[in-house]
Design a protein around this motif. Sequence first.
Motif, PDB file in Angstrom:
ATOM      1  N   ARG A 186       0.833  -1.248   0.066  1.00 28.61           N
ATOM      2  CA  ARG A 186       0.103  -0.032   0.025  1.00 28.61           C
ATOM      3  C   ARG A 186       0.905   1.053  -0.059  1.00 28.61           C
ATOM      4  O   ARG A 186       1.752   1.278   0.781  1.00 28.61           O
ATOM      5  CB  ARG A 186      -1.008  -0.045   1.167  1.00 28.61           C
ATOM      6  CG  ARG A 186      -1.748   1.318   1.262  1.00 28.61           C
ATOM      7  CD  ARG A 186      -2.848   0.894   2.121  1.00 28.61           C
ATOM      8  NE  ARG A 186      -3.854   2.311   2.395  1.00 28.61           N
ATOM      9  CZ  ARG A 186      -4.818   2.391   3.023  1.00 28.61           C
ATOM     10  NH1 ARG A 186      -5.251   1.297   3.696  1.00 28.61           N
ATOM     11  NH2 ARG A 186      -5.247   3.590   3.369  1.00 28.61           N
ATOM     12  N   ARG A 232      -4.946  -3.495  -8.856  1.00 28.90           N
ATOM     13  CA  ARG A 232      -4.625  -2.158  -8.115  1.00 28.90           C
ATOM     14  C   ARG A 232      -5.766  -1.761  -7.615  1.00 28.90           C
ATOM     15  O   ARG A 232      -6.927  -1.976  -8.414  1.00 28.90           O
ATOM     16  CB  ARG A 232      -4.064  -1.307  -9.057  1.00 28.90           C
ATOM     17  CG  ARG A 232      -2.460  -1.769  -9.391  1.00 28.90           C
ATOM     18  CD  ARG A 232      -1.913  -0.532 -10.423  1.00 28.90           C
ATOM     19  NE  ARG A 232      -0.534  -1.091 -11.066  1.00 28.90           N
ATOM     20  CZ  ARG A 232       0.223  -0.485 -11.616  1.00 28.90           C
ATOM     21  NH1 ARG A 232       0.003   0.850 -11.618  1.00 28.90           N
ATOM     22  NH2 ARG A 232       1.460  -0.936 -11.891  1.00 28.90           N
ATOM     23  N   GLN A 277      -3.128   3.846  -2.580  1.00 32.35           N
ATOM     24  CA  GLN A 277      -3.288   2.873  -3.662  1.00 32.35           C
ATOM     25  C   GLN A 277      -2.731   1.782  -2.936  1.00 32.35           C
ATOM     26  O   GLN A 277      -1.689   1.472  -2.314  1.00 32.35           O
ATOM     27  CB  GLN A 277      -2.463   3.346  -4.645  1.00 32.35           C
ATOM     28  CG  GLN A 277      -2.883   4.777  -5.199  1.00 32.35           C
ATOM     29  CD  GLN A 277      -4.319   4.683  -5.937  1.00 32.35           C
ATOM     30  OE1 GLN A 277      -4.484   3.688  -6.766  1.00 32.35           O
ATOM     31  NE2 GLN A 277      -5.006   5.574  -5.714  1.00 32.35           N
ATOM     32  N   HIS A 318      -1.180  -2.147  -4.538  1.00 26.09           N
ATOM     33  CA  HIS A 318      -0.841  -2.813  -5.563  1.00 26.09           C
ATOM     34  C   HIS A 318      -0.866  -4.351  -5.176  1.00 26.09           C
ATOM     35  O   HIS A 318       0.154  -4.546  -4.265  1.00 26.09           O
ATOM     36  CB  HIS A 318       0.632  -2.415  -6.207  1.00 26.09           C
ATOM     37  CG  HIS A 318       0.557  -0.879  -6.475  1.00 26.09           C
ATOM     38  ND1 HIS A 318       0.428  -0.372  -7.657  1.00 26.09           N
ATOM     39  CD2 HIS A 318       0.689   0.358  -5.527  1.00 26.09           C
ATOM     40  CE1 HIS A 318       0.316   0.896  -7.656  1.00 26.09           C
ATOM     41  NE2 HIS A 318       0.400   1.419  -6.552  1.00 26.09           N
ATOM     42  N   HIS A 344      -7.907   1.342  -4.983  1.00 25.39           N
ATOM     43  CA  HIS A 344      -7.971   2.722  -4.455  1.00 25.39           C
ATOM     44  C   HIS A 344      -8.667   2.599  -3.146  1.00 25.39           C
ATOM     45  O   HIS A 344      -9.864   2.106  -3.103  1.00 25.39           O
ATOM     46  CB  HIS A 344      -8.540   3.933  -5.388  1.00 25.39           C
ATOM     47  CG  HIS A 344      -8.674   5.097  -4.807  1.00 25.39           C
ATOM     48  ND1 HIS A 344      -9.616   5.536  -4.062  1.00 25.39           N
ATOM     49  CD2 HIS A 344      -7.654   5.945  -4.749  1.00 25.39           C
ATOM     50  CE1 HIS A 344      -9.383   6.802  -3.715  1.00 25.39           C
ATOM     51  NE2 HIS A 344      -7.963   7.011  -3.957  1.00 25.39           N
TER      52      HIS A 344
END
Length: 140
Positions: free
Chosen positions: A25, A128, A29, A31, A130
């Motif tokens: 993180r 990915r 975001q 990943h 948010h």
Amino acid sequence: MTHAMIVPATMASLVESGSYAPAVRVGDQVHVSGQVGRDEHLTPVTESLEAHIRQTFDNLATVLAESGAGLGDVYELTTYHVDLPAQMPTFAQIKREYFPAGSTLPAWTAVGVAALNHPDFLVEIAARAHVGGRPAPGAR
């Protein structure tokens, strides 16, 4: 900007044996590293293509939850398939269960590959997401 590893308890051994984090993180975001169809003991799920794909999505959901996110927060999905043409109808059907029509769908790239890192792995999913300002309960 700081970043934190996201490591669900069931995947802690991956950090030691694989030298990678299930997710990282960075700010708001997340990943997610490629998730595969393996159970909590890291054993490949081999009963069927359907079971393998479902376990792969379930592992993705587990990592996302540990980061404070969910499947609805995913904005990009990359999938790797050892037999893309044969797997696509089944994969697409199961993907619709996890990302139903009417929801905000992620961008998606499907890639055919010669092999994954274990002969019993058929599909790998990287993502990915948010998460906004939500805390990451599993950050290290």
